[in-house]
Design an enzyme around this catalytic site. Structure first.
Site, mmCIF file in Angstrom:
data_model
loop_
_atom_site.group_PDB
_atom_site.id
_atom_site.type_symbol
_atom_site.label_atom_id
_atom_site.label_comp_id
_atom_site.label_asym_id
_atom_site.label_seq_id
_atom_site.Cartn_x
_atom_site.Cartn_y
_atom_site.Cartn_z
ATOM 1 N N ASN A 10 0.870 -1.178 0.000
ATOM 2 C CA ASN A 10 0.000 0.000 0.000
ATOM 3 C C ASN A 10 0.906 1.227 0.000
ATOM 4 O O ASN A 10 1.482 1.577 1.027
ATOM 5 C CB ASN A 10 -0.878 -0.044 1.274
ATOM 6 N N TRP A 11 1.022 1.839 -1.162
ATOM 7 C CA TRP A 11 1.949 2.971 -1.275
ATOM 8 C C TRP A 11 1.394 4.254 -0.669
ATOM 9 O O TRP A 11 2.108 5.245 -0.542
ATOM 10 C CB TRP A 11 2.288 3.227 -2.744
ATOM 11 N N LYS A 12 0.095 4.254 -0.348
ATOM 12 C CA LYS A 12 -0.554 5.471 0.185
ATOM 13 C C LYS A 12 -0.296 6.644 -0.767
ATOM 14 O O LYS A 12 -0.154 6.423 -1.975
ATOM 15 C CB LYS A 12 -0.082 5.738 1.617
ATOM 16 N N HIS A 96 -9.447 0.562 4.984
ATOM 17 C CA HIS A 96 -8.163 0.879 5.621
ATOM 18 C C HIS A 96 -8.389 1.859 6.775
ATOM 19 O O HIS A 96 -9.239 2.738 6.690
ATOM 20 C CB HIS A 96 -7.191 1.481 4.595
ATOM 21 N N GLU A 98 -6.856 4.400 7.742
ATOM 22 C CA GLU A 98 -6.766 5.832 7.423
ATOM 23 C C GLU A 98 -8.055 6.323 6.772
ATOM 24 O O GLU A 98 -8.473 7.460 6.971
ATOM 25 C CB GLU A 98 -5.535 6.095 6.531
ATOM 26 N N GLU A 168 -5.111 -5.300 10.489
ATOM 27 C CA GLU A 168 -4.161 -4.204 10.702
ATOM 28 C C GLU A 168 -4.504 -3.456 11.984
ATOM 29 O O GLU A 168 -5.351 -2.553 11.981
ATOM 30 C CB GLU A 168 -4.215 -3.226 9.520
ATOM 31 N N GLY A 174 2.290 2.380 10.641
ATOM 32 C CA GLY A 174 3.178 3.523 10.453
ATOM 33 C C GLY A 174 3.839 3.999 11.741
ATOM 34 O O GLY A 174 4.420 5.078 11.781
ATOM 35 N N SER A 212 3.551 -1.941 10.265
ATOM 36 C CA SER A 212 5.003 -1.894 10.455
ATOM 37 C C SER A 212 5.722 -3.196 10.095
ATOM 38 O O SER A 212 6.655 -3.596 10.780
ATOM 39 C CB SER A 212 5.332 -1.452 11.887
ATOM 40 N N GLY A 233 3.001 -1.008 4.160
ATOM 41 C CA GLY A 233 2.991 0.413 3.816
ATOM 42 C C GLY A 233 4.405 0.913 3.579
ATOM 43 O O GLY A 233 5.026 0.621 2.548
ATOM 44 N N GLY A 234 4.939 1.646 4.558
ATOM 45 C CA GLY A 234 6.234 2.323 4.436
ATOM 46 C C GLY A 234 7.356 1.481 3.835
ATOM 47 O O GLY A 234 8.070 1.935 2.931
HETATM 48 P P1 PGA Z 1 2.856 0.425 7.534
HETATM 49 O O1 PGA Z 1 1.399 0.576 6.872
HETATM 50 O O2 PGA Z 1 3.468 -0.826 6.964
HETATM 51 O O3 PGA Z 1 3.601 1.668 7.093
HETATM 52 O O4 PGA Z 1 2.673 0.345 8.997
HETATM 53 C C1 PGA Z 1 0.574 -0.529 6.675
HETATM 54 C C2 PGA Z 1 -0.751 -0.099 6.086
HETATM 55 O O5 PGA Z 1 -1.198 1.010 6.388
HETATM 56 O O6 PGA Z 1 -1.385 -0.847 5.329
#
Ligand code: PGA
Length: 249
Positions: A10-12, A96, A98, A168, A174, A212, A233-234
């Site tokens: 997930n590149w956001k 998600h 967010e 998640e 994050g 993470s 993500g990151g």
């Molecule tokens: P993260 O994000 O790996 O940066 O914690 C995961 C996600 O939001 O799907």
């Protein structure tokens, strides 16, 4: 049970179409021959068409990060399931944290989105997870139950087979905090139990972990029986790091 494994990214809101193409060209130089692991990259929607024309490995598929629950109309700024599909997406991340907590998406809205995605042949990666206060007050199970019941309302077993679940925990996204293997193992079992209570064939459902995930914890997390891959993500923003995670499968 031999469940399908996923290494999903997930590149956001990161990478321009140009950067996205550079990434995919670089990534495809790697050995990506583990056909048991499906790679799903979810870039910003504006990168999809540029990326899809550069992808020549069938172990890589693309996904959207969000969509509207209607398929067209006066919804300024929104993107529909059909638009994602025609831009090359096979998947879409829905629910998600967010989207839930920053953009105020309700379980009902997520349910409508899941239905619309399925109708457009887009496979949802349906995210669920508790906030830190839910965990500390012992309410993780209830939160997951509510998200799964409302999010999957009126979805048939047949349609459900096209859904992948991502657990998640919000507090691990994050933040650099990863859930412990016991916490992940427990949550994945709870989710599988809840799904079968809802009447779904949950033993064959892939449940990913997200929060993470990095190359140095991927091996340990991947050794948990109920974990069928990751939503990253990151760490997925960097080709080498994402590839190392892929190699942990
Ligand atoms: P993260 O994000 O790996 O940066 O914690 C995961 C996600 O939001 O799907």
């Amino acid at each position: 049970m031999d469940r399908k494994k996923y290494c999903a990214a997930n590149w956001k809101m990161n990478k321009t179409p140009h950067d996205s193409v550079e990434y995919i060209l670089e990534f495809q130089k790697k050995a990506l021959d583990n056909h048991k692991v499906q790679i799903v990259i979810c870039p910003p929607a504006v990168s999809l068409t540029a990326m899809i024309s550069e992808i020549h490995r069938n172990t890589i598929e693309l996904g959207g990060q969000n969509m509207h629950f209607e398929n067209n109309g006066a919804f300024t700024g929104e993107i529909s399931a059909d638009m994602l599909v025609s831009s090359g997406a096979k998947w879409v991340i829905l629910g998600h944290s967010e989207r839930r907590h920053v953009f105020g998406e309700s379980d009902e809205m997520i349910n409508q989105k899941i239905k619309q995605a399925l109708q457009s042949n887009l496979k949802p990666i349906f995210c669920v997870g508790e906030k830190i206060e839910d965990r500390e007050s012992g309410n993780t199970g209830q939160v997951l139950a509510a998200q799964l019941t409302l999010g999957l309302k009126d979805i048939s077993e047949n349609d459900f087979q096209n859904i992948v679940i991502a657990y998640e925990p919000v507090w691990a996204i994050g933040t650099g905090l990863t859930a412990t293997t016991t916490q992940v193992d427990d949550a994945h079992s709870v989710i599988r139990e809840l799904l079968s209570k809802q009447g779904y064939e949950s033993e064959s459902t892939s449940i990913l972990y997200g929060g993470s995930v990095k190359s140095d914890n991927a091996g340990e997390l991947n050794s948990i029986n109920g974990v069928d891959g990751f939503l990253i993500g990151g760490a997925a923003l960097n080709v080498e790091e994402y590839y190392k995670i892929y190699q942990s499968f």
